[in-house]
Design an enzyme around this catalytic site. Structure first.
Site, short mmCIF file in Angstrom:
data_model
loop_
_atom_site.label_atom_id
_atom_site.label_comp_id
_atom_site.label_asym_id
_atom_site.label_seq_id
_atom_site.Cartn_x
_atom_site.Cartn_y
_atom_site.Cartn_z
N GLY A 46 0.98 -0.99 0.10
CA GLY A 46 -0.17 -0.03 -0.10
C GLY A 46 0.79 1.23 0.20
N GLN A 51 3.17 9.94 1.08
CA GLN A 51 4.59 9.13 1.23
C GLN A 51 5.38 9.61 -0.02
OE1 GLN A 51 2.53 5.48 2.14
NE2 GLN A 51 4.66 5.17 3.19
N CYS A 92 6.19 0.02 7.54
CA CYS A 92 5.89 1.16 6.48
C CYS A 92 6.77 1.58 5.72
CB CYS A 92 5.37 2.47 7.55
SG CYS A 92 4.89 3.73 6.55
N LEU A 93 6.52 1.70 4.34
CA LEU A 93 7.69 2.04 3.46
C LEU A 93 8.35 3.30 3.81
CD1 LEU A 93 5.96 1.22 0.12
CD2 LEU A 93 7.88 -0.06 1.08
N HIS A 134 -4.20 1.63 7.47
CA HIS A 134 -3.07 2.03 7.67
C HIS A 134 -2.76 3.25 6.55
CE1 HIS A 134 1.65 1.59 7.96
NE2 HIS A 134 1.62 2.09 6.69
N GLU A 135 -3.22 3.19 5.43
CA GLU A 135 -3.09 3.94 4.20
C GLU A 135 -4.08 5.19 4.60
OE1 GLU A 135 -0.71 3.79 2.67
OE2 GLU A 135 -0.40 1.58 2.82
N HIS A 138 -2.36 7.40 6.82
CA HIS A 138 -1.47 8.41 6.27
C HIS A 138 -2.07 9.47 5.73
CE1 HIS A 138 2.58 6.45 6.28
NE2 HIS A 138 2.15 5.25 5.70
#
Ligand code: NI
Length: 182
Positions: A46, A51, A92-93, A134-135, A138
């Site tokens: 995701g 991000q 998380c990226l 999670h997204e 963000h």
């Protein structure tokens, strides 16, 4: 399409509340395509627009299911969350190599616009529900770290800072591995 630069913990855009998309135009569709390409290059499941440095309410999720396929989340909203919760490890990226156990509702009902600007609604469960939550976090400037206890969070932030020692800046180039390389 293009792989965009990833913003890492410390970049202010990760803490911004992203703005609603007024109209799904060519720029927004390009952003959706780039989010998918960047997410896949980084081997994520995701990615949210914050991000890649853009505070707009656009995110994508692809947990590898073929049917239904990847999700495009434009102006997404959680309209219902189950009372049942589940704890599982998340990463998380934007915070590479850092993982923590987060408790979230097991099932959520979401409403969003798709890549064509059409509204859709779905109930998702399990890992997909976790990825969607999670997204959407963000897009509100929230990171998985914020769901942890203060003690756990400060431990992980210390670990992150140690790993980042000597590195400057808060953006990272995503370099996809060449296919077939061992
Ligand atoms: Ni993330």
């Amino acid at each position: 399409m293009a792989v965009r630069l990833l913003h890492l913990l410390g970049s202010p855009v990760l803490r911004q509340r992203a703005a609603r998309v007024d109209r799904v135009d060519a720029d927004v569709r390009q952003l959706v395509d780039d989010l998918f390409e960047t997410m896949r290059a980084a081997k994520g499941v995701g990615l949210a627009a914050n991000q890649v440095g853009i505070a707009q309410r656009v995110a994508v999720v692809d947990i590898g299911e073929e049917d239904p396929g990847p999700l495009v989340l434009i102006n997404p909203m959680i309209v219902h969350g189950s009372e049942d919760t589940e704890a599982a490890e998340e990463g998380c990226l934007s915070i590479p190599e850092i993982f923590g156990e987060v408790t979230r509702p097991k099932r959520v009902v979401i409403e969003a616009l798709d890549r064509e600007g059409q509204p859709w609604r779905a109930e998702v469960a399990g890992y997909k529900a976790r990825a969607v939550q999670h997204e959407i976090d963000h897009l509100d400037g929230v990171l998985f770290l914020d769901h942890l206890s203060a003690v756990k969070r400060s431990l992980l932030v210390a670990k992150w800072k140690k790993a980042r020692k000597g590195k400057t800046g808060y953006v990272k180039e995503v370099t996809p591995e060449p296919a077939g390389e061992l």
